[in-house]
Design an enzyme around this catalytic site. Structure first.
Site, short mmCIF file in Angstrom:
data_model
loop_
_atom_site.label_atom_id
_atom_site.label_comp_id
_atom_site.label_asym_id
_atom_site.label_seq_id
_atom_site.Cartn_x
_atom_site.Cartn_y
_atom_site.Cartn_z
N THR A 29 -0.24 -1.06 7.02
CA THR A 29 -1.58 -0.58 7.35
C THR A 29 -2.27 -1.54 8.29
OG1 THR A 29 -1.82 0.50 5.22
CG2 THR A 29 -3.85 -0.01 6.38
N GLY A 67 -3.37 1.58 -2.23
CA GLY A 67 -4.51 2.44 -1.96
C GLY A 67 -5.15 3.06 -3.19
N GLY A 110 -3.36 -2.65 1.07
CA GLY A 110 -2.80 -2.87 -0.25
C GLY A 110 -2.61 -1.55 -0.97
N VAL A 156 -1.75 10.80 -0.56
CA VAL A 156 -2.71 10.27 0.42
C VAL A 156 -3.26 8.97 -0.13
CG1 VAL A 156 -4.92 10.66 1.58
CG2 VAL A 156 -3.31 12.57 1.28
N GLY A 157 -3.31 7.96 0.72
CA GLY A 157 -3.82 6.67 0.28
C GLY A 157 -5.28 6.47 0.65
N ASP A 158 -5.72 5.25 0.48
CA ASP A 158 -7.12 4.91 0.77
C ASP A 158 -7.47 4.99 2.26
OD1 ASP A 158 -5.32 2.77 1.15
OD2 ASP A 158 -6.92 1.29 1.02
C1 SD4 Z 1 -1.89 2.86 1.29
N1 SD4 Z 1 -3.37 1.04 1.69
O1 SD4 Z 1 -1.40 3.87 1.79
C2 SD4 Z 1 -2.19 1.69 2.17
C3 SD4 Z 1 -0.98 0.82 2.22
C4 SD4 Z 1 -1.19 -0.54 2.80
O2 SD4 Z 1 -0.36 -2.44 3.68
O3 SD4 Z 1 -2.27 -1.02 2.96
N2 SD4 Z 1 -0.18 -1.27 3.10
O4 SD4 Z 1 -2.11 2.76 0.09
#
Ligand code: SD4
Length: 334
Positions: free
Chosen positions: A195, A249, A247, A224-226
């Protein structure tokens, strides 16, 4: 500023703040900050825009496009796929008047961040997902790519398929990589974070942010992530500041992470302290789980101050202004 604009901003309590080209206030220093050490070239791409007098919004989009274009990188179409072997992309862009656009689960489109910007500027909506997001992209001139995995993503996916263990762990520093800024790596040497979060302030004190990601590697298809969700992976507010996250999400979404960080800044906390409070919120909810995951927040105050905080060691961020260009290790809680 015309009367209508003045009344609109007054109702938001913003009319007295220095505003964009209308009032011609010039910030002491435009600045761009990004998650991870891979944020250095991202910042450089955004800095070209900022140093030429461009807007924070254009700068963060330029930075995101740069990393989306980077071959064999952990973001964009060359990122790791979900557990069905399909790369699905999430992205969000936001300015400091709460204009935002996002896409989630977008397939085969190279620049999700620019699709997100089109959602923001050309539709009355905030978030488009999956097929609909792809259809919208194609209608707006984006090209359909072939969807093939990059060689390193394919290798990692094949390796993952051997056990097919659904245990998404990201961003934890590995013991065998002990450089001062060592992020987490997969066994093939690829960084296992995926990310890029970018925040910028321009010479007119406008703030903007962008996040782009292929999401958690080997996630369930459709997850779906954050990063696609305003208030979770990205939040920008003219009065209080901006924040982004990287991180796991799900943990960020549970606490509306970046909205929380920005609201802590509104209450007077520094960017770093605001990030720390949000990290503490995650850790206090489930300390045992927090021991094995990573979440890092990065924040930018409307005065150009910045800071970060993470659950674990290993989160770093990159900064670029006319006086500094460096990678900084984030403090951490555990
Ligand atoms: C997620 N936050 O899809 C993202 C993944 C991420 O470094 O940050 N990876 O959850």
């Amino acid at each position: 500023m015309n009367r209508k604009e003045f009344l609109r901003l007054s109702s938001m309590g913003l009319a007295s703040l220095p505003l964009s080209p209308f009032t011609n206030h010039v910030a002491a220093k435009p600045l761009i900050i990004s998650t991870w050490d891979s944020g250095m070239p991202v910042n450089a791409a955004g800095w070209k825009v900022l140093s030429a007098g461009g807007s924070a919004l254009d700068a963060v989009e330029a930075g995101a496009r740069y990393i989306e274009d980077t071959v064999d990188c952990c973001v964009g179409l060359d990122g790791y796929p979900d557990r069905d072997g399909i790369v699905t992309l999430d992205a969000c862009i936001m300015d400091d008047l709460a204009n935002c656009g996002a896409v989630a689960g977008l397939e085969k489109i190279r620049h999700p961040i620019s699709v997100a910007r089109k959602v923001m500027e050309k539709t009355p909506h905030v978030l488009l997902v999956g097929q609909g997001a792809q259809q919208f992209a194609l209608e707006n001139g984006f090209t359909l790519e072939d969807g093939k995995l990059s060689p390193s993503a394919e290798k990692a996916y094949k390796q993952w398929l051997i056990k097919s263990e659904y245990k998404p762990v990201i961003n934890i520093e590995r013991k065998d990589k002990n450089g001062p800024f060592a992020p987490a790596f997969f066994d093939n040497g690829q960084p296992n974070h995926d990310t890029m979060g970018i925040l910028a302030i321009d010479q007119y004190l406008r703030l903007a942010g962008a996040v782009t990601t292929s999401g958690m590697a080997f996630k369930v298809h459709g997850r779906v992530g954050d990063s696609a969700i305003a208030g979770a992976g990205l939040f920008v507010d003219r009065e209080a500041g901006a924040a982004t996250s990287s991180g796991v999400g799900e943990e960020v979404i549970r606490i509306c992470g970046t909205h929380l960080v920005v609201e802590f800044m509104r209450m007077g906390l520094s960017p770093q302290d605001a990030c720390k409070k949000a990290v503490e919120r995650i850790v206090s909810r489930d300390r045992e789980k927090a021991k094995v995951i990573q979440v890092g927040f990065l924040a930018l105050g409307r005065d150009g101050s910045y800071g970060a905080y993470a659950i674990q060691k290993g989160f770093v961020f990159s900064v670029k202004s006319d006086t500094e260009e460096r990678i900084i290790a984030s403090p951490h809680l555990l």
